[in-house]
Structure formats: structure tokens, C-alpha cells
Design a protein around this motif. Structure first.
Motif, short mmCIF file in Angstrom:
data_model
loop_
_atom_site.label_atom_id
_atom_site.label_comp_id
_atom_site.label_asym_id
_atom_site.label_seq_id
_atom_site.Cartn_x
_atom_site.Cartn_y
_atom_site.Cartn_z
N GLU A 165 0.80 -1.28 0.01
CA GLU A 165 0.00 0.02 0.00
C GLU A 165 0.80 1.29 0.00
N TYR A 166 2.07 1.13 0.81
CA TYR A 166 2.77 2.36 0.63
C TYR A 166 4.44 1.97 0.73
N LYS A 172 6.89 2.69 -2.08
CA LYS A 172 7.17 3.93 -2.58
C LYS A 172 8.69 4.52 -2.34
N HIS A 187 4.78 -1.01 -6.68
CA HIS A 187 4.01 0.18 -6.55
C HIS A 187 4.75 1.19 -5.62
N TRP A 208 6.59 8.57 -8.17
CA TRP A 208 5.42 9.11 -7.96
C TRP A 208 5.43 10.48 -7.11
N ASN A 235 3.56 6.82 -11.51
CA ASN A 235 2.33 7.12 -10.96
C ASN A 235 1.61 8.13 -11.14
N GLU A 236 0.61 8.67 -11.89
CA GLU A 236 -0.24 10.05 -11.84
C GLU A 236 0.99 11.13 -12.35
N GLN A 260 -6.65 3.09 -11.72
CA GLN A 260 -6.86 2.91 -10.23
C GLN A 260 -8.07 2.52 -9.64
N HIS A 283 -10.58 4.24 -8.22
CA HIS A 283 -11.37 5.05 -7.03
C HIS A 283 -12.59 5.71 -7.64
N GLU A 315 -6.58 -0.25 -8.17
CA GLU A 315 -6.68 0.57 -6.63
C GLU A 315 -8.16 0.51 -6.52
N TRP A 366 -8.00 -1.88 -2.87
CA TRP A 366 -7.14 -0.97 -2.37
C TRP A 366 -7.43 -0.86 -0.84
N TRP A 396 -7.81 4.28 3.04
CA TRP A 396 -7.19 5.36 2.79
C TRP A 396 -8.22 6.97 2.84
#
Ligand code: XIL
Length: 357
Positions: A78-79, A82, A115, A119, A163-164, A240, A242, A271, A318, A326
């Protein structure tokens, strides 16, 4: 010890049912009882990997542990993979949590999706405030990619390389430190560096809002077309996902999936969560909203399974339980966006996933 926990292999549906018939595995003294799930495990009935965003700190928590390895066949950190969490300085790494997640997945026959290498929201201060030249900056980022991708090799089958990268509503490249330091063609070079680090790992671009943000969607597909014209390596797109129970339309979601697949790329619903309280009108999850969420999950999975089988990479949830999401902190409303409730019970949304398979 619980048979689920004792099993060296990933627990299968049969073990979950045995646990159910035996009245579960928990003792009254166990503060973190194993879940008892009578529904088939997604990993047992799905033809594609079903993933979970997971955290190293939950590996020792038996309910999380049992469900993650019993129900899911893919894992995303999840993090903890990163950049801000892996690297405190040039060539300085903290691998413990990422290693633990990879080992948990390996020992439970789960694939790992990496992941995310780059980012803008998870950039360590040494990168954000880099004082050297642009050339030295790029050398360090290239080394970072080489080190991280190289460390895990085959144990991580795919990475979100970036990412993004695109702004909402304009589709322009965000003015991240990577864009500022490396120039307008930085995405292509990052993908090349990842390919050089591992010729076999699958390389993804991951982003949100592409079903409803035409400018961002256009920018993403322009990038794909450009990469393919120039021979820049890219294997798939992470959508993703969401979304909310009533937005965007399933046609818009399906259309993006189809467009990615039509370009020969893998589709990762990377996600997935479904907000049921975007307007903040609920203080508890109602049956009607829960059923709407079930229908939504069913529609998304149905769209995914209608893709050509060789374009279906995975669907990743996610998070596991509603209170872990989150989205609660991010939006500030009470939310119930995931497949499991606070007591580790699968929700109607879980059945919606199953019924689409
Ligand atoms: C979120 C995680 O869920 C949080 O735990 C973390 O603090 C911040 O990032 N898009 C992404 C994910 O690509 O990495 C984000 O995950 C959610 C939005």
C-alpha cells in the motif's frame, strides 16, 4: 494452532470451510481472531489474479494474514515500496518492510505488483531538494530504479514505473521534480531505465480519473501511442478505479479498459474501492447503498472479464476492511468502500465480485 495458519500452502476454500464447520480457529483469549468465511475465496474461482493492497505491519495480525493469503493471489504494497519509504538518501535504502511483503507473498503463492517507482506524492526530501546538476539528478534516479527493480528480480513481476504524471483537467505533465529536472521526455527515459534494470518485468503506467477526465485520458493515450511509435517499453496500464457507487458510468469505465486492451496492453484495475458516501449523507452503511456498491463491483468486474483473456492482468482491491481505507482520511466522510466490514466479514460487494466471475 489454527489449520489455516499452520498450512505451508495458501489456504484453499476447503480449509476455510473446515474452519467454518469447526466453529472457527479463534480461542476466547485470541484478541485477533481468524476470520471465518463461508464464501468461496476469490483466488480459488477467478481466472485472473485478484490482488490486495497490504502492509508489512499486518503480516503478524492473524485475521489480515489469513484473509490476505487465503482469498487473494496478488499483493501490492500500500505504501512501503514508494520512494519516500525505501530511500532516505542517494544509495541509502530501508528494505525491511518491502522484503517482508515479498517474502509473505512468495511463501503464500501470491504474485507481487511493485508500486510505484516514481510518484510525485512520495518523493523523499533528498530527491525533492536535490542540489546537484540535472545530469546528476537523473543519474541518481536511474540508479534508484536499477537498485529497486534489480533487488527483487522475478519476485516482483510488474512495476508501476510512474504514477499520476498528468494533471487533472488539462492533461499537462505535472511540474514534479522529475519533470523539472529531466525535461518533457522524462517518462520515456524512466520506462527505458526500468526495462534496462530487468528485461522481463512488466512495466505499467498507473493513474486515476481517466474514465471521466477527457484531457487526462487523452494525454495518457497520446503517451502510449508515442511510446509504441518510438519503441519505448510499456506493457500495461493501471486504472486506479477509485470510484463511487454512482459515478462514473460503467460505459465510461469499460471504454477505457477496451481502449487500453485495443493497444495490446495489459489492463490492471489497480486500486479498486467504491465510495458509498461521497455526499456525506450517511452515518452508517445502509442496505440500499451496500447493494448499490455490490452492483458497482459486479459491473466493474464484468467489464474486466469481458476483455480478451490475455489482456486481463489483475484486479487489486485498495485495502481489506472498510475502516482501513485511505479514503476515510482523504475525504473526511464516514466510508465503507471495500469488500470486508470491520469484523473481517465479506460484504455484499464481495458477492458482487464473485457473481461476475
Ligand atoms: C495511499 C495509501 O493508501 C496510503 O496508505 C498512503 O498514505 C498514501 O497513498 N493513489 C495511489 C496510491 O496510487 O498509492 C495511494 O495510496 C492512493 C491514491
Amino acid at each position: 494452532m489454527c489449520p489455516i495458519q499452520a498450512s505451508a500452502n495458501p489456504p484453499c476454500l476447503r480449509l476455510l470451510l473446515i474452519a467454518l464447520l469447526a466453529g472457527g480457529c479463534s480461542s476466547p483469549a485470541d484478541p485477533d481472531p481468524d476470520p471465518v468465511q463461508s464464501l468461496p475465496a476469490l483466488r480459488e474461482v477467478s481466472n485472473f489474479p485478484v490482488g490486495i493492497a497490504f502492509q508489512a505491519g499486518r503480516i503478524q495480525a492473524s485475521a489480515y494474514n489469513s484473509i490476505a493469503r487465503g482469498v487473494f493471489s496478488s499483493l501490492t504494497a500500500e505504501y512501503e515500496m514508494k520512494m519516500r519509504h525505501l530511500s532516505a538518501g542517494p544509495g541509502v535504502y530501508t528494505w525491511d518492510n518491502a522484503d517482508a511483503l515479498v517474502e509473505f507473498a512468495r511463501s503464500n503463492d501470491m504474485q507481487v505488483h511493485g508500486h510505484a517507482l516514481v510518484w510525485h506524492e512520495s518523493t523523499p526530501s533528498w530527491v525533492e531538494n536535490f542540489t546537484g546538476t540535472d545530469e546528476a539528478f537523473e543519474t541518481q534516479i536511474r540508479q534508484y530504479i536499477t537498485d529497486v527493480v534489480g533487488r527483487y528480480g522475478d519476485a516482483i513481476i510488474s512495476w508501476d514505473v510512474v504514477n499520476e504524471a498528468f494533471e487533472n483537467n488539462t492533461g499537462l505533465l505535472r511540474q514534479s521534480v522529475f519533470r523539472r529536472r529531466m525535461g518533457s521526455d522524462y517518462l520515456a527515459r524512466l520506462f527505458r531505465y526500468a526495462r534496462e534494470a530487468d528485461p522481463d518485468v512488466l512495466l505499467f503506467y498507473n493513474d486515476y480519473a481517466t474514465p471521466w477526465d477527457a484531457a487526462k485520458r487523452g494525454a495518457m493515450f497520446s503517451m502510449i501511442d508515442d511510446f509504441q511509435n518510438r519503441g519505448i517499453p510499456i506493457d500495461g496500464i493501471g486504472l486506479q478505479m477509485h470510484v463511487t457507487y454512482d459515478f462514473p458510468s460503467i460505459d465510461a469505465i469499460g471504454a477505457v479498459m477496451d481502449s487500453v486492451a485495443a493497444r495490446g496492453l495489459l489492463v490492471h484495475v489497480s486500486e479498486l474501492d467504491v465510495r458509498v458516501n461521497p455526499a456525506g449523507d450517511l452515518t452508517s452503511l445502509t442496505e440500499a447503498r451496500s447493494q448499490a456498491q455490490k452492483a458497482r463491483i459486479n459491473d466493474i468486474v464484468t467489464a474486466f472479464v469481458s476483455l480478451p483473456a490475455d489482456r486481463q492482468f489483475a484486479i487489486t482491491l485498495w485495502g481489506l476492511r472498510d475502516p482501513d481505507s485511505w479514503l476515510i482520511d482523504f475525504w473526511g466522510n464516514p466510508e465503507w468502500p471495500l469488500l470486508y466490514d470491520e469484523a473481517f466479514r465479506p460484504k455484499p460487494a464481495y458477492e458482487g465480485f464473485l457473481e461476475a466471475l
